[in-house]
Design a protein around this motif. Structure first.
Motif, PDB file in Angstrom:
ATOM      1  N   LYS A 183     -17.275 -68.373 -61.159  1.00 32.70           N
ATOM      2  CA  LYS A 183     -16.598 -68.812 -60.319  1.00 32.70           C
ATOM      3  C   LYS A 183     -15.094 -67.547 -60.027  1.00 32.70           C
ATOM      4  O   LYS A 183     -14.427 -67.113 -58.757  1.00 32.70           O
ATOM      5  N   LEU A 184     -15.702 -66.239 -60.740  1.00 30.34           N
ATOM      6  CA  LEU A 184     -15.151 -65.222 -60.721  1.00 30.34           C
ATOM      7  C   LEU A 184     -15.728 -64.245 -59.689  1.00 30.34           C
ATOM      8  O   LEU A 184     -14.965 -63.692 -58.563  1.00 30.34           O
ATOM      9  N   GLU A 185     -17.364 -64.645 -59.617  1.00 29.52           N
ATOM     10  CA  GLU A 185     -17.821 -64.004 -58.179  1.00 29.52           C
ATOM     11  C   GLU A 185     -17.805 -64.361 -56.955  1.00 29.52           C
ATOM     12  O   GLU A 185     -17.202 -63.311 -55.566  1.00 29.52           O
ATOM     13  N   GLU A 186     -17.123 -65.526 -57.055  1.00 26.57           N
ATOM     14  CA  GLU A 186     -17.556 -66.256 -55.619  1.00 26.57           C
ATOM     15  C   GLU A 186     -15.532 -66.064 -55.341  1.00 26.57           C
ATOM     16  O   GLU A 186     -15.970 -65.754 -54.479  1.00 26.57           O
ATOM     17  N   GLN A 187     -14.964 -65.773 -56.361  1.00 26.71           N
ATOM     18  CA  GLN A 187     -13.489 -65.406 -55.398  1.00 26.71           C
ATOM     19  C   GLN A 187     -13.089 -64.010 -54.996  1.00 26.71           C
ATOM     20  O   GLN A 187     -12.713 -63.242 -54.888  1.00 26.71           O
ATOM     21  N   ARG A 188     -13.916 -63.138 -56.185  1.00 27.62           N
ATOM     22  CA  ARG A 188     -14.992 -62.009 -55.627  1.00 27.62           C
ATOM     23  C   ARG A 188     -15.338 -61.365 -53.828  1.00 27.62           C
ATOM     24  O   ARG A 188     -14.164 -61.066 -53.120  1.00 27.62           O
ATOM     25  N   ARG A 189     -16.362 -62.544 -53.768  1.00 24.48           N
ATOM     26  CA  ARG A 189     -16.606 -62.635 -52.698  1.00 24.48           C
ATOM     27  C   ARG A 189     -15.507 -63.089 -51.388  1.00 24.48           C
ATOM     28  O   ARG A 189     -15.549 -62.371 -50.192  1.00 24.48           O
ATOM     29  N   GLN A 190     -14.803 -64.419 -51.943  1.00 27.50           N
ATOM     30  CA  GLN A 190     -13.832 -64.288 -50.859  1.00 27.50           C
ATOM     31  C   GLN A 190     -12.521 -63.413 -50.851  1.00 27.50           C
ATOM     32  O   GLN A 190     -12.402 -63.202 -49.440  1.00 27.50           O
ATOM     33  N   GLU A 191     -12.397 -62.260 -51.623  1.00 30.14           N
ATOM     34  CA  GLU A 191     -11.681 -61.847 -51.540  1.00 30.14           C
ATOM     35  C   GLU A 191     -11.629 -59.879 -50.581  1.00 30.14           C
ATOM     36  O   GLU A 191     -11.296 -59.842 -49.692  1.00 30.14           O
TER      37      GLU A 191
END
Length: 322
Positions: free
Chosen positions: A165-173
């Motif tokens: 989840k953190l990785e997905e959020q990081r990619r969006q950011e």
């Protein structure tokens, strides 16, 4: 009593990492459950990490190559060599040790057969009862270790999901930041083009000025170098002339010395020759003197003999006459 407690340690490029709780001031933190937390990922983290799980009987190590992509952000969590796997390995080792000890203990129990033909009985029933209690305790501890391993696996699964989840959020950011960065770059490029043109003009003027100064400096250096070379040449010629004069003087002095040595040697040889001649003449004179003395002595002896013979003859004649 067999302990099922296990510990995990981490090394980065062979250097041990300290076991500390995260307080926001360290990039590499080993948590209380043995997991390694890497925050503020840097290019220096693109290296080899080694995890070692240890219990009271054995230890297992595994190397993990961490790959950091360009512009990586966020937090990375790695399991402590998958602690659940380590616990399962420890559990297998404990069961093997337990079976080995039980087989050894059974060999030590004495078995006796009753006189009436009844079934065999253990001679030491208390020891058997104690062994059964220990087996039950070890079985319960093994079950507890398996339960802890399952709980650890579930915890690791939750951590992996959180990481995803953190990785997905990081990619969006990163995508949003990338779009903002592109817009900012367009404005920056226009500004940079104008600044580059002005800077190129100023650099060209500065380059021409520096070239003129460099040319003038090189001309001065050339003149100075030629002057120094001329002075150096004159100095070397003077040194060569003085060296030749010194060599010529030394040569003449050496010839004079050799000449004197030859004359001195000739003089000494002449003195030696005269000395030998003088000694030879003295020796010959001594021999001549000795020879004359010997002849004189012989003559005197001959005269004495003749005189004695004459006296003897006269005496005989006198006796004959009488």
């Amino acid at each position: 009593v067999v302990s099922t407690q296990s510990t995990g340690t981490w090394k980065r490029n062979g250097v041990a990492l300290p076991i500390i709780e995260s307080d926001g001031s360290f990039n590499h933190v080993i948590q209380s459950d043995g997991a390694l937390l890497i925050s503020s990922v840097e290019n220096g983290d693109n290296t080899m990490f080694t995890c070692t799980g240890t219990n009271g009987f054995n230890s297992v190590s595994k190397e993990i190559q961490v790959a950091v992509s360009s512009g990586a952000l966020g937090t990375v969590v790695y399991s402590s060599l998958s602690i659940g796997i380590i616990l399962l390995l420890c559990l297998i080792i404990l069961v093997m040790i337990f079976l080995y000890k039980r087989s050894k203990r059974r060999k030590k129990v004495d078995i006796a057969v009753s006189v009436n033909g009844n079934d065999p009985v253990y001679a030491n029933e208390k020891a058997l009862e104690k062994m059964k209690r220990e087996e039950e305790e070890n079985r319960m501890k093994a079950e507890e270790a398996a339960r802890l391993a399952r709980e650890q696996e579930e915890k690791e699964q939750a951590e992996r999901e959180l990481q995803e989840k953190l990785e997905e959020q990081r990619r969006q950011e990163e995508e949003i930041l990338k779009q903002e960065e592109e817009a900012r770059k367009i404005l920056e490029e226009e500004k940079l083009k104008k600044e580059a043109a002005e800077r190129a003009r100023l650099e060209e003027e500065e380059r021409l000025r520096l070239e003129a100064e460099e040319k003038e400096r090189l001309e001065k250096e050339l003149a100075e170098r030629l002057r120094l070379e001329a002075e150096e040449k004159a100095r070397l010629e003077e040194e060569e002339r003085l060296r030749k004069e010194a060599e010529e003087k030394a040569k003449l002095e050496e010839e004079e010395r050799l000449k004197k040595d030859v004359e001195e040697k000739a003089r000494l040889e002449e003195e030696e020759r005269l000395k030998k001649e003088e000694e030879e003449r003295a020796r010959l004179e001594e021999e001549e003197r000795l020879k004359r003395e010997a002849e004189e002595q012989a003559k005197l002896e001959e005269e004495a003999r003749l005189q004695k013979e004459a006296e003897e003859k006269a005496k005989l004649e006198e006796e004959e006459r009488l």
